[in-house]
Design an enzyme around this catalytic site. Structure first.
Site, PDB file in Angstrom:
ATOM      1  N   SER A 292       0.857  -1.197   0.000  1.00 21.35           N
ATOM      2  CA  SER A 292       0.000   0.000   0.000  1.00 21.35           C
ATOM      3  C   SER A 292       0.879   1.229   0.000  1.00 21.35           C
ATOM      4  CB  SER A 292      -0.852   0.021   1.275  1.00 21.35           C
ATOM      5  OG  SER A 292      -0.038   0.414   2.381  1.00 21.35           O
ATOM      6  N   ASP A 293       0.280   2.392  -0.242  1.00 27.86           N
ATOM      7  CA  ASP A 293       1.058   3.598  -0.024  1.00 27.86           C
ATOM      8  C   ASP A 293       0.981   3.936   1.466  1.00 27.86           C
ATOM      9  OD1 ASP A 293       1.528   6.470  -2.218  1.00 27.86           O
ATOM     10  OD2 ASP A 293       2.551   5.871  -0.375  1.00 27.86           O
ATOM     11  N   TRP A 294       1.711   4.956   1.849  1.00 26.03           N
ATOM     12  CA  TRP A 294       1.926   5.308   3.259  1.00 26.03           C
ATOM     13  C   TRP A 294       0.601   5.575   3.989  1.00 26.03           C
ATOM     14  CZ3 TRP A 294       7.107   6.850   5.057  1.00 26.03           C
ATOM     15  CH2 TRP A 294       7.120   7.319   6.356  1.00 26.03           C
ATOM     16  N   ALA A 296      -2.124   4.316   3.630  1.00 28.20           N
ATOM     17  CA  ALA A 296      -3.282   4.358   2.711  1.00 28.20           C
ATOM     18  C   ALA A 296      -4.397   3.431   3.174  1.00 28.20           C
ATOM     19  CB  ALA A 296      -2.838   4.001   1.302  1.00 28.20           C
TER      20      ALA A 296
END
Ligand code: GLC
Length: 738
Positions: A292-294, A296
Site C-alpha cells: 500500500s502507499d503510506w 493508505a
C-alpha cells in the site's frame, strides 16, 4: 600424521549420524540449492499466524539519525517485521538490524529494506520528468543500474520506483516524478527502469534491487491537480492510457507494485479488487506483491469506504493489497478478522507467499547482509558521474533560440548572470533526493566560472528570491545587465514546489520573477537568455516575448550545472524533446498531444487566448544543428493484419555540429469503432548523427502490437481500415486489410 585425521573423521561421522538420528537436518527453506517455490512452501507451513501477520507489515527505521532515536527504535523494533523503510544509509546499522531478524527470531526470516530511490541514491540524476525528455532509455537504464548499486551498498534492497503515473495536469506536483503525458514513452522508461534496477535475471544478483511500479493507478488524474483526491477514470481510459505502462513494467519482471492513494471512480486503489487482483494478478499473472502507499489502508476511513480499522484491513487484504505500509492496520486486526472469518487464511497465505518469494529472489535468505565498503567506494564513482552528466545534458530542452543567440557567441565578453538559481545548489536536486547531499551538487555559478574561465567575465546579481514581494535587488540586477553584453536569467521553482503534496493553482513563474525579466528587458534592452529549473511544465506566455532564448533545464541533479554551462557555451548540443506539453496558461489545463479531435476543430477556441494550442507541444525541442528528413518510405501501402509494414526515413545532419536526433513515429486511426486520439506515439529512436552524415531510422509496424487498441474490457481490437503514419511533418496513409 594419519592417526589424528582418522580420529577427526570418526568424530565428524558420529556427529553427523547423531544429528540425523535426532532428525536435525537443515530445513528445506534454508537450502539455497532448493527451488524457490519449494523453499517458500516449506517456510510458509512452518509459520505461526503472528509470524505471517508481521510479514505483511512495513514500518520505518532510522527516520532521524540521532543516536538516541536509533537506540530507542532498535529496542522497540519487532525483528519479525516483513519490511522496513530504511532512512539511514549505513550498511553496518542495517546489518545489525538484519542480524536480529536472522538470529533472534524463530525462523530467521530476513527483513526487506526499502526506500524511495526515485532518481538516484547518492549520485542524483535528473528528475524523471526530465529524464523522459532525453528519449534515451538505454541511458536511463544505466542510471537505474547505478542507483541500484549505490542503494544496495547502502543497505537498501528495494526501491519504490519507477513512478509511472501518466500526468497531464502540471498543477499536480507529482508530475515531476513520472515520465510525462504519454503512455508509450512512460512504458519504455518503465521497462528501462525495471531492468536497470533489477538486472536481466529473474533472480536479482548482489548489485540489483527490487523495483516498484507506482502508483497503481491513475493517480495523475487527481481532481484539480490537488494531491490525494478523487479520480474519475473510465474503464476505457484505464485500459487505453493508465494501464499500459504498468503492463509493460509487469512484463519486464517488476517484483512489486504500490497501490495509490486516489479513489478510482468510487473504489480507492487500495481496495480495488478489479485492478489489484482480477487484472494485475489473475489476467497479467503478476507474481510479486502489492504494497500500500503510506498509511493508505487507514485512510480508507477518510475516503468513506470503511467505518473502522477492522474494515480497512479486511477490504484491503481481500482486494489484493499484500503489504501494509506504516499504519499497522494489518498487524492490529488480521488475527481478529481471521477469527471472524472476514478474511481467509488462503488470501493471507497468498500475500505472505508473494512477499517471501521476492525475498528469496533477492537472495536475502542466503545473503542477508550488505557488504560493508567505504562510502568513498560506494558513491559518486567516475562512471556514475559520467552517466549523470550525460543524462542531465540529454534531458534539457531548448525551447527558444531567436537568431541563434545560443550557443553564446565568441564575440560576447561579459555576461550578467542573474536569478535565485545562480548560486543555489539545493534546488537543482528536485523532489525525492534519495541519499544525495547538497555538498556534492555544483552550483550553476561555479559551473559557469569553470566553463567560461576567463574567456567571459560574469557579473552576478541575485535579482530576486523565488517568490516574494521584495524587489530591492532589481537595481543591482539591472546594473549587472547594463555592464554586460548579454543577460542570462536563472529562474524557476524550489524543490518543494513539486513532488508529493506540492500542488500549485497557477503554473506561471511567480510574479516577482516575471517582473524581473520585464524590468531587465525594459531598463537595459540587452538580449536575455532564460534558463529554467523547475519540476513541472510552466505557463510562459507572459514572459516568452521578452526573452531571446529559453533552455528548460529541469532539476538536473548532481551534475546538472555543468550540463547547463555546456549547453550555453556550445560544448554540448542540446537534444532533448518535451515528454509533456507546456500549456500557454494554467487555464488551458489539460492540454496534451494525444487528445481526441474536437467535433468542431475550428470552433470552441478560448476567446481570451484566440487559440487552443499550447506554448510547446509534447515532442518539441530545438538543437544547435539542422536535420533534413528524407521522404518516408513504406514497404507497402496495404497490408493484411498478419503482415508487417516497414517504414524508414533517412535523416541528414545538414548543420555544422554533431548531434543526437530522436525520431518520433506516430500513428493516426481517424475512423474506428470508438474514437481514437488524433495521434499516438508508437515508436521512438535516438541516434547520433555527425555533421554532414545521413542516418536511417526504421519502424517495423506489427499491426497487433502497434495498430490495435484496447476496449473498456481490455480486449485488444484490431480493425481493418485506413491508418496514417506521421513522422516529422510527413503523413502517409496505408491500409490494413483483414
Ligand atoms: C509516499 C508516496 C510514495 C512513497 C511512499 C514511501 O507517501 O506517495 O510515492 O514511495 O510514501 O515514502
Amino acid at each position: 600424521m594419519k592417526k589424528p585425521l582418522i580420529f577427526l573423521t570418526g568424530i565428524l561421522l558420529l556427529a553427523g549420524l547423531s544429528s540425523l538420528k535426532k532428525g536435525y537436518k537443515t530445513p528445506l527453506y534454508k537450502d539455497e540449492h532448493a527451488p524457490i517455490k519449494q523453499r517458500v512452501e516449506d517456510l510458509l507451513k512452518r509459520m505461526t499466524l503472528d509470524e505471517k501477520m508481521m510479514q505483511l507489515s512495513q514500518y520505518t527505521f532510522g527516520l532521524n539519525d540521532n543516536p538516541n532515536n536509533i537506540e530507542r527504535e532498535k529496542s522497540t523494533l519487532d525483528p519479525r517485521v516483513g519490511s522496513l523503510i530504511y532512512f539511514g544509509n549505513d550498511p553496518i546499522l542495517r546489518n545489525e538490524i538484519q542480524k536480529r531478524a536472522i538470529e533472534e527470531t524463530r525462523l530467521g526470516i530476513p527483513i526487506l529494506f526499502g526506500f524511495d530511490i526515485i532518481h538516484g541514491c547518492k549520485t542524483l540524476f535528473p528528475i524523471p520528468l526530465a529524464t523522459g525528455c532525453s528519449f534515451d532509455t538505454a541511458l536511463a537504464r544505466k542510471a537505474c543500474e547505478i542507483a541500484a548499486r549505490e542503494s544496495y551498498l547502502s543497505g537498501i534492497n528495494w526501491t519504490f520506483s519507477p513512478m509511472i503515473n501518466i500526468a497531464r495536469d502540471p498543477r499536480w506536483g507529482r508530475i515531476s516524478e513520472g515520465y510525462g503525458e504519454d503512455p508509450y514513452t512512460t512504458s519504455m522508461f518503465a521497462i528501462a527502469s525495471v531492468k536497470g534496477y533489477q538486472g536481466n535475471k529473474n533472480i536479482i544478483d548482489s548489485l540489483h534491487i527490487a523495483a516498484t511500479l507506482k502508483h497503481y493507478i491513475a493517480y495523475g488524474l487527481s481532481e484539480g491537480g490537488r494531491d490525494y483526491t478523487y479520480t474519475d477514470v473510465s474503464r476505457q481510459a484505464l485500459w487505453e492510457t493508465y494501464l499500459p505502462a504498468f503492463k509493460a513494467g509487469v512484463d519486464a519482471g517488476a517484483k512489486t507494485v504500490m497501490s495509490s492513494f486516489n479513489d478510482i471512480s468510487g473504489t480507492p486503489a487500495t481496495i480495488n479488487k478489479y485492478l489489484l487482483t482480477d487484472v494485475l494478478k489473475n489476467d497479467w499473472g503478476f507474481k510479486g506483491f502489492v504494497v500500500s502507499d503510506w498509511d493508505a489502508i487507514a485512510q480508507l476511513m477518510a475516503q468513506g469506504v470503511a467505518k473502522d480499522s477492522m474494515a480497512c484491513a479486511q477490504k484491503a487484504l481481500m482486494a489484493g493489497t499484500d503489504m501494509d505500509m506504516l499504519d499497522g492496520i494489518y498487524e492490529q486486526n488480521l488475527k481478529e478478522l481471521l477469527k471472524e472469518h472476514r478474511v481467509t487464511m488462503q488470501r493471507m497465505d497468498d500475500a505472505v507467499r508473494r512477499i517471501l518469494t521476492v525475498k528469496f529472489q533477492l537472495g536475502l535468505f542466503d545473503h542477508p547482509y550488505t557488504p560493508v565498503i567505504p562510502a568513498s567506494q560506494r558513491y559518486l564513482q567516475p562512471h556514475a558521474r559520467t552517466i549523470a552528466s550525460k543524462l542531465a545534458a540529454e534531458s534539457m530542452v531548448l525551447l527558444k533560440n531567436k537568431k541563434n543567440i545560443l550557443p553564446i557567441s565568441s564575440s560576447v565578453k561579459s555576461i550578467a548572470v542573474i536569478g535565485p538559481m545562480v548560486k543555489d545548489s539545493f534546488d537543482l536536486m528536485g523532489a525525492w533526493r534519495g541519499r544525495a547531499d547538497v555538498k556534492d551538487v555544483e552550483s550553476i555559478y561555479t559551473a559557469l566560472q569553470e566553463e567560461f574561465n576567463g574567456k567571459i567575465s560574469l557579473h552576478y546579481a541575485k535579482g530576486c528570491d523565488f517568490d516574494s514581494k521584495d524587489k530591492s535587488d532589481f537595481d543591482s540586477a539591472i546594473q549587472a545587465a547594463k555592464i554586460s553584453d548579454e543577460v542570462i536569467l536563472f529562474l524557476g521553482e524550489k524543490n518543494g514546489w513539486s513532488g508529493e503534496n506540492a500542488s500549485r493553482s497557477n503554473i506561471s513563474l511567480p510574479k516577482v520573477q516575471e517582473d524581473l525579466i520585464k524590468a531587465i528587458k525594459e531598463k537595459t534592452g540587452k538580449p536575455v537568455i532564460l534558463v529554467l529549473n523547475n519540476g513541472r511544465p510552466l505557463a510562459l506566455a507572459n514572459i516568452e516575448p521578452d526573452v531571446n532564448a529559453i533552455l528548460e533545464a529541469w532539476q538536473p541533479g548532481t551534475l546538472g550545472a555543468s550540463a547547463i554551462a555546456g549547453i550555453l557555451s556550445g560544448r554540448i548540443n542540446p537534444s532533448g524533446k518535451l515528454d509533456v506539453t507546456f500549456p500557454l496558461t494554467t487555464g488551458q489545463i489539460p492540454v496534451f498531444y494525444d487528445m481526441r479531435q474536437s467535433a468542431r476543430p475550428q470552433s470552441g477556441i478560448y476567446q481570451d487566448l484566440g487559440t487552443n494550442d499550447p506554448m510547446y507541444w509534447f515532442g518539441y525541442g530545438l538543437t544547435y544543428t539542422t536535420y533534413h528528413f528524407g521522404k518516408v518510405k513504406l514497404s507497402a501501402t496495404s497490408i493484411k493484419k498478419k503482415q508487417q509494414l516497414i517504414a524508414t526515413v533517412h535523416v541528414t545532419n545538414t548543420g555544422t555540429r554533431d548531434g543526437e536526433e530522436t525520431v518520433l513515429w506516430y500513428i493516426s486511426h481517424p475512423e474506428a469503432t470508438i474514437s481514437r486520439p488524433q495521434k499516438e506515439l508508437k515508436h521512438f529512436q535516438k541516434l547520433g548523427i555527425k555533421a554532414g552524415q545521413t542516418v536511417t531510422y526504421k519502424f517495423v509496424i506489427n499491426p497487433k502490437a502497434v495498430l490495435a487498441y484496447p476496449n473498456d474490457k481490455g480486449e485488444s481490437i484490431l480493425e481493418a481500415g485506413d491508418y496514417y503514419l506521421m513522422v516529422g511533418n510527413q503523413k502517409l496513409r496505408f491500409e490494413l486489410r483483414n
